[in-house]
Design an enzyme around this catalytic site. Structure first.
Site, short mmCIF file in Angstrom:
data_model
loop_
_atom_site.label_atom_id
_atom_site.label_comp_id
_atom_site.label_asym_id
_atom_site.label_seq_id
_atom_site.Cartn_x
_atom_site.Cartn_y
_atom_site.Cartn_z
N HIS A 190 -6.33 -20.95 10.92
CA HIS A 190 -7.66 -21.34 10.44
C HIS A 190 -8.34 -20.18 9.70
O HIS A 190 -8.93 -20.38 8.63
CB HIS A 190 -8.55 -21.79 11.60
N CYS B 294 -14.41 -27.47 7.18
CA CYS B 294 -13.09 -26.94 6.84
C CYS B 294 -12.05 -28.06 6.84
O CYS B 294 -12.08 -28.94 7.69
CB CYS B 294 -12.69 -25.86 7.84
N GLN C 272 -11.46 7.32 -4.75
CA GLN C 272 -11.99 7.84 -3.49
C GLN C 272 -13.32 8.55 -3.76
O GLN C 272 -13.79 8.60 -4.89
CB GLN C 272 -10.97 8.77 -2.83
N ASP D 77 -8.06 -7.22 0.69
CA ASP D 77 -7.11 -7.40 1.78
C ASP D 77 -7.75 -6.93 3.07
O ASP D 77 -8.65 -6.07 3.06
CB ASP D 77 -5.81 -6.62 1.54
N CYS E 42 -8.65 -27.44 6.90
CA CYS E 42 -7.34 -26.92 7.28
C CYS E 42 -6.69 -27.81 8.34
O CYS E 42 -7.35 -28.64 8.98
CB CYS E 42 -7.44 -25.48 7.79
N GLY F 125 -11.30 3.83 0.87
CA GLY F 125 -12.21 4.65 1.67
C GLY F 125 -13.54 4.03 1.97
O GLY F 125 -14.47 4.73 2.39
N ASP G 229 0.84 -1.18 0.00
CA ASP G 229 0.00 0.00 0.00
C ASP G 229 0.89 1.25 0.00
O ASP G 229 2.10 1.16 0.15
CB ASP G 229 -0.97 -0.01 1.19
N SER G 230 0.28 2.40 -0.15
CA SER G 230 1.06 3.63 -0.37
C SER G 230 1.51 4.29 0.92
O SER G 230 2.36 5.17 0.90
CB SER G 230 0.22 4.64 -1.15
N GLY G 231 0.92 3.89 2.06
CA GLY G 231 1.16 4.58 3.32
C GLY G 231 0.12 5.64 3.61
O GLY G 231 0.08 6.20 4.70
N GLY G 232 -0.74 5.91 2.63
CA GLY G 232 -1.73 6.97 2.79
C GLY G 232 -2.68 6.73 3.94
O GLY G 232 -2.95 7.63 4.75
N ASP H 270 -2.77 8.38 -1.83
CA ASP H 270 -4.12 8.94 -1.91
C ASP H 270 -4.52 9.54 -0.59
O ASP H 270 -3.85 9.37 0.43
CB ASP H 270 -5.12 7.85 -2.32
N CYS I 283 -8.44 -27.63 11.83
CA CYS I 283 -9.72 -28.34 11.95
C CYS I 283 -9.55 -29.85 11.86
O CYS I 283 -10.33 -30.61 12.43
CB CYS I 283 -10.69 -27.84 10.87
#
Length: 400
Positions: A339, A308, A193, A270, A310, A220, A97-100, A151, A313
Site C-alpha cells: 500500500h 486509494c 552538497q 527515493d 491499490c 545531504g 547510489d555511490s555507496g558514499g 560524494d 485497499c
C-alpha cells in the site's frame, strides 16, 4: 562520456506558479515519466515485494545500493549474471547510489582521506577501500541505468568549516568520477552538497553544472534538519540547477516533502520510508499517517484509505491488517508495504497529471488541507529533527 541533455531529459510542462515540472527521462531501459518516486531495493530487492508486483503498481525505476551489493553478493557475480536487471529478473530502469552515504554512516569504523574511504564491512569486519574510481567501476559492473558520483555527506548539524571541506572533496571526487566513467549506456549524475549553508550549496551546484553531467542530485538533506531548512535550501539552490537536467532529491519520501519538493522543481526522489514504515505497521493515507497496530482499528472494517485504489485497499480491512500484525504474520508487512509504495507512486502520478493540466497549485492546496501533516506543526512551532532521514544505513538498517 558526453550526451545531449536534450535527448536524455525533456521537460514537457512547467507550473508557472510554482515551477513544478513534468518531464521524460530517457534511460537504456525505457522512459521514466517525472516527477517520479523510486522505491529502494538495497540488496537487489525491494523488501517484501516481488518484481511483478512492483510492475503492476507502475514502478518505472528503482534504486540499488552500491555499498551493499559490492559486499554481497559482489559486483563480479552480478556482472556474471548479466547485470542487475537480469539478476533481479526485471527490465525497468535502475539507479545505483555511490555507496558514499553508507560508508559515511560507519563513523566508528572508517577513515576518510582525499583518496577515498577505508572502512570495515558491517557484515564481517573485513577491510575495504572505496574511492571515486572504485565506486564508478562497481556501478559499471552492476550495469545500472544511472550511476551516482562518490560524494561526502556530512551529518546535521555540521560546522561551516566541515561542510566546506566536504563540498571541496565532493567536487574533486566528481571530477575523478567523470574521468573514470566509460560505460556508454549508463548516465552519471553529480551530487550537490553543502549542508544548510546556502552559499556553499550554490557554489557546489554551479561548479558541478560546469562539469556537464547529464543530471544533478541534491544530497545531504533530510538528515535531521527541520523541514523548513530543507525547503529553504531547495529554494536557494534550484535557480542554479540547470533547467535542462533532471533534478534528484536524495533520501526524501515523506508525502508532504514530495509535494513540496515537486513544487520547487524536483523531478526524482527515493527513500526507504514506505517500506520501513510498512514493516512496522505505519501506513500513509490521504488523511495522514496511521499506525495500523493501534487498538482503535481492532474492529474497523473499512479500508486503509477509501481514496486509494491499490489491491490492499480494495481487498482488506484495517481490522484484518491489525490482526495480521498482532499474530506476527509476514503478510502484514507485505500488504502495508504494498500500500505505501502504491500510495507514493500514485501521488507522483497525480502530481504529474496536475502539472500537465495546469492545476498543480490547486492540487497542492487540496493535499495539505487533507493530509494531517506533523511537518506543518513542526514549522509553526519551530521544532526540528523529528523526521529523521529514513534512508538505509550500513549498520543493520540495510533494509529498504
Amino acid at each position: 562520456m558526453t550526451r545531449s541533455s536534450e535527448r536524455i531529459f525533456r521537460v514537457i510542462a512547467t507550473c508557472p506558479v510554482t515551477g513544478a515540472r513534468a518531464g521524460e527521462l530517457h534511460t537504456a531501459h525505457g522512459v521514466v515519466e517525472t516527477p517520479v518516486f523510486m522505491p529502494v531495493g538495497t540488496q537487489a530487492t525491494v523488501k517484501a515485494m516481488a518484481p511483478f508486483e512492483l510492475t503492476e503498481m507502475g514502478t518505472s525505476i528503482l534504486l540499488g545500493n552500491t555499498y551493499h551489493l559490492s559486499l554481497r553478493p559482489g559486483e563480479d557475480l552480478v556482472a556474471e549474471a548479466g547485470g542487475l536487471h537480469l539478476f533481479m529478473g526485471g527490465n525497468r530502469a535502475i539507479l545505483t547510489d555511490s555507496g558514499g552515504f553508507q560508508v559515511f554512516s560507519l563513523a566508528a569504523s572508517r577513515k576518510v582521506s582525499d583518496e577515498g574511504v577505508a572502512f570495515r564491512s558491517h557484515l564481517d569486519g573485513s577491510l575495504h577501500f572505496l574511492s571515486p574510481e572504485r565506486s564508478v567501476a562497481i556501478q559499471e559492473q552492476l550495469g545500472s541505468d544511472i550511476a551516482m558520483c562518490f560524494d561526502e555527506c556530512v551529518p546535521y548539524p555540521s560546522s561551516p568549516e566541515s561542510s566546506l571541506r566536504a563540498v571541496e572533496r565532493t567536487l574533486a571526487w566528481a571530477r575523478r568520477c567523470r574521468e573514470a566513467h566509460a560505460r556508454k549506456d549508463q548516465l552519471l549524475f553529480g551530487i550537490v552538497q553543502g549542508s544548510v549553508y546556502v552559499e556553499q550549496r550554490i557554489d557546489c551546484a554551479r561548479r558541478l553544472a560546469e562539469m556537464d553531467f547529464p543530471g544533478l542530485a541534491i544530497g545531504g538533506l533530510s538528515v535531521g534538519e527541520p523541514h523548513g531548512e530543507m525547503y529553504r535550501i531547495l529554494d536557494a539552490v534550484m535557480p542554479f540547477m540547470p533547467a535542462a537536467l533532471p533534478r534528484y532529491l536524495m533520501g526524501v519520501g515523506y508525502p508532504p516533502n514530495l509535494v513540496e519538493g515537486v513544487a520547487r522543481g524536483v523531478d526524482m526522489f527515493d527513500c526507504v520510508l514506505p517500506t520501513r514504515n510498512g514493516r512496522n505497521g505505519t501506513v500513509f493515507t490521504s488523511g495522514g499517517r496511521l499506525n495500523i497496530k493501534n487498538l482503535e482499528f481492532a474492529r474497523d472494517f473499512s479500508s486503509l484509505d477509501p481514496e486509494c485504489d491499490c489491491h490492499v485497499c480494495r481487498t482488506y480491512t484495517r481490522a484484518y491488517l491489525r490482526h495480521l500484525y498482532k499474530a506476527g504474520e509476514i503478510l502484514a508487512s507485505r500488504l502495508c508495504t504494498w500500500h505505501n509504495i502504491h500510495f507514493l507512486l500514485r501521488l507522483m502520478r497525480r502530481m504529474r497529471g496536475a502539472i500537465l493540466d495546469g492545476t498543480f497549485p490547486e492540487f497542492r492546496r487540496k493535499f495539505f488541507s487533507c493530509f494531517n501533516d506533523e511537518a506543518k506543526v513542526e514549522l509553526r512551532l519551530g521544532k526540528g529533527g523529528k523526521h529523521r532521514k529514513e534512508r538505509e544505513n550500513a549498520e543493520g538498517s540495510a533494509s529498504s
